[in-house]
Design a protein around this motif. Structure first.
Motif, PDB file in Angstrom:
ATOM      1  N   ASP A 274      -6.783   2.329  -1.552  1.00 42.60           N
ATOM      2  CA  ASP A 274      -6.805   1.721  -2.882  1.00 42.60           C
ATOM      3  C   ASP A 274      -5.569   2.048  -3.724  1.00 42.60           C
ATOM      4  O   ASP A 274      -5.470   1.648  -4.869  1.00 42.60           O
ATOM      5  CB  ASP A 274      -8.068   2.115  -3.649  1.00 42.60           C
ATOM      6  CG  ASP A 274      -8.203   3.618  -3.830  1.00 42.60           C
ATOM      7  OD1 ASP A 274      -7.309   4.356  -3.386  1.00 42.60           O
ATOM      8  OD2 ASP A 274      -9.212   4.042  -4.421  1.00 42.60           O
TER       9      ASP A 274
ATOM     10  N   THR B  31      -2.380   0.878  -4.276  1.00 45.18           N
ATOM     11  CA  THR B  31      -1.480  -0.241  -4.016  1.00 45.18           C
ATOM     12  C   THR B  31      -0.692  -0.588  -5.272  1.00 45.18           C
ATOM     13  O   THR B  31      -1.067  -0.220  -6.386  1.00 45.18           O
ATOM     14  CB  THR B  31      -2.255  -1.487  -3.554  1.00 45.18           C
ATOM     15  OG1 THR B  31      -3.162  -1.880  -4.569  1.00 45.18           O
ATOM     16  CG2 THR B  31      -3.004  -1.224  -2.255  1.00 45.18           C
TER      17      THR B  31
ATOM     18  N   ASN C  74      -7.278  -3.545  -2.930  1.00 46.60           N
ATOM     19  CA  ASN C  74      -7.348  -2.638  -1.787  1.00 46.60           C
ATOM     20  C   ASN C  74      -6.582  -3.248  -0.626  1.00 46.60           C
ATOM     21  O   ASN C  74      -6.640  -4.449  -0.392  1.00 46.60           O
ATOM     22  CB  ASN C  74      -8.796  -2.403  -1.363  1.00 46.60           C
ATOM     23  CG  ASN C  74      -9.552  -1.579  -2.376  1.00 46.60           C
ATOM     24  OD1 ASN C  74      -8.975  -0.865  -3.176  1.00 46.60           O
ATOM     25  ND2 ASN C  74     -10.864  -1.685  -2.343  1.00 46.60           N
ATOM     26  N   CYS C  75      -5.878  -2.403   0.118  1.00 46.69           N
ATOM     27  CA  CYS C  75      -5.160  -2.912   1.290  1.00 46.69           C
ATOM     28  C   CYS C  75      -6.175  -3.209   2.394  1.00 46.69           C
ATOM     29  O   CYS C  75      -7.310  -2.717   2.360  1.00 46.69           O
ATOM     30  CB  CYS C  75      -4.091  -1.920   1.737  1.00 46.69           C
ATOM     31  SG  CYS C  75      -4.568  -0.664   2.913  1.00 46.69           S
ATOM     32  N   PRO C  76      -5.795  -4.012   3.389  1.00 42.11           N
ATOM     33  CA  PRO C  76      -6.707  -4.357   4.478  1.00 42.11           C
ATOM     34  C   PRO C  76      -7.246  -3.140   5.234  1.00 42.11           C
ATOM     35  O   PRO C  76      -8.319  -3.195   5.814  1.00 42.11           O
ATOM     36  CB  PRO C  76      -5.864  -5.246   5.398  1.00 42.11           C
ATOM     37  CG  PRO C  76      -4.828  -5.840   4.503  1.00 42.11           C
ATOM     38  CD  PRO C  76      -4.534  -4.775   3.479  1.00 42.11           C
ATOM     39  N   ALA C  77      -6.526  -2.016   5.194  1.00 45.47           N
ATOM     40  CA  ALA C  77      -6.989  -0.802   5.871  1.00 45.47           C
ATOM     41  C   ALA C  77      -7.965  -0.007   5.004  1.00 45.47           C
ATOM     42  O   ALA C  77      -8.450   1.035   5.428  1.00 45.47           O
ATOM     43  CB  ALA C  77      -5.793   0.069   6.255  1.00 45.47           C
ATOM     44  N   GLY C  78      -8.220  -0.477   3.778  1.00 44.70           N
ATOM     45  CA  GLY C  78      -9.196   0.170   2.914  1.00 44.70           C
ATOM     46  C   GLY C  78      -8.628   1.129   1.882  1.00 44.70           C
ATOM     47  O   GLY C  78      -9.374   1.714   1.117  1.00 44.70           O
TER      48      GLY C  78
ATOM     49  N   CYS D 112       0.851  -1.186   0.000  1.00 49.23           N
ATOM     50  CA  CYS D 112       0.000   0.000   0.000  1.00 49.23           C
ATOM     51  C   CYS D 112       0.889   1.239   0.000  1.00 49.23           C
ATOM     52  O   CYS D 112       1.765   1.379   0.852  1.00 49.23           O
ATOM     53  CB  CYS D 112      -0.901   0.005   1.232  1.00 49.23           C
ATOM     54  SG  CYS D 112      -1.948   1.476   1.341  1.00 49.23           S
TER      55      CYS D 112
ATOM     56  N   LEU E 112      -2.743 -11.573  -1.422  1.00 50.14           N
ATOM     57  CA  LEU E 112      -4.079 -11.974  -1.844  1.00 50.14           C
ATOM     58  C   LEU E 112      -3.974 -13.231  -2.679  1.00 50.14           C
ATOM     59  O   LEU E 112      -3.072 -13.358  -3.503  1.00 50.14           O
ATOM     60  CB  LEU E 112      -4.738 -10.881  -2.692  1.00 50.14           C
ATOM     61  CG  LEU E 112      -5.115  -9.580  -2.019  1.00 50.14           C
ATOM     62  CD1 LEU E 112      -5.676  -8.608  -3.059  1.00 50.14           C
ATOM     63  CD2 LEU E 112      -6.148  -9.824  -0.943  1.00 50.14           C
TER      64      LEU E 112
ATOM     65  N   PHE F 237       0.780  -6.879   1.942  1.00 47.92           N
ATOM     66  CA  PHE F 237      -0.229  -7.906   2.185  1.00 47.92           C
ATOM     67  C   PHE F 237      -0.288  -8.832   0.984  1.00 47.92           C
ATOM     68  O   PHE F 237       0.229  -8.518  -0.087  1.00 47.92           O
ATOM     69  CB  PHE F 237      -1.599  -7.270   2.452  1.00 47.92           C
ATOM     70  CG  PHE F 237      -2.106  -6.404   1.324  1.00 47.92           C
ATOM     71  CD1 PHE F 237      -2.997  -6.909   0.387  1.00 47.92           C
ATOM     72  CD2 PHE F 237      -1.688  -5.081   1.200  1.00 47.92           C
ATOM     73  CE1 PHE F 237      -3.458  -6.109  -0.653  1.00 47.92           C
ATOM     74  CE2 PHE F 237      -2.152  -4.279   0.176  1.00 47.92           C
ATOM     75  CZ  PHE F 237      -3.042  -4.796  -0.762  1.00 47.92           C
TER      76      PHE F 237
ATOM     77  N   ASP G  60       1.896  -0.732   4.345  1.00 52.97           N
ATOM     78  CA  ASP G  60       1.729  -2.145   4.673  1.00 52.97           C
ATOM     79  C   ASP G  60       1.894  -3.012   3.433  1.00 52.97           C
ATOM     80  O   ASP G  60       1.570  -2.608   2.323  1.00 52.97           O
ATOM     81  CB  ASP G  60       0.342  -2.413   5.266  1.00 52.97           C
ATOM     82  CG  ASP G  60       0.237  -2.006   6.722  1.00 52.97           C
ATOM     83  OD1 ASP G  60       1.287  -1.751   7.349  1.00 52.97           O
ATOM     84  OD2 ASP G  60      -0.890  -1.941   7.235  1.00 52.97           O
TER      85      ASP G  60
END
Length: 70
Positions: free
Chosen positions: A35, A37, A29-33, A8, A17, A15, A13
């Motif tokens: 977009d 990335t 989208n990152c886990p924190a919301g 992100c 998928l 992550f 961060d």
């Protein structure tokens, strides 16, 4: 199903998928919301071991190292 790693740009961060290869280029989208990335290059799937290869012997082989240049 392949796993892809993303970072992100907003929060920094990283992550992963799991998604089909056909969707590998789709936005994530990152886990924190957030977009904003980017998909990272992954070294997973490359073979080998974690041990370093031995250093090459000096003076052996090759034109410049074997004395065949003159």
């Amino acid at each position: 199903m392949p796993r892809y790693e993303y970072r992100c740009r907003t929060c920094g961060d990283t992550f992963e998928l799991s998604r089909p290869m056909a969707e590998s280029a789709a936005p994530a989208n990152c886990p924190a919301g957030h977009d904003d990335t980017v998909k990272l290059l992954s070294t997973v799937g490359l073979g080998g071991t974690s041990a370093q290869a031995p250093a090459p012997a000096s003076g052996g082989g090759g034109c410049c190292g074997g004395g065949c240049c003159g």
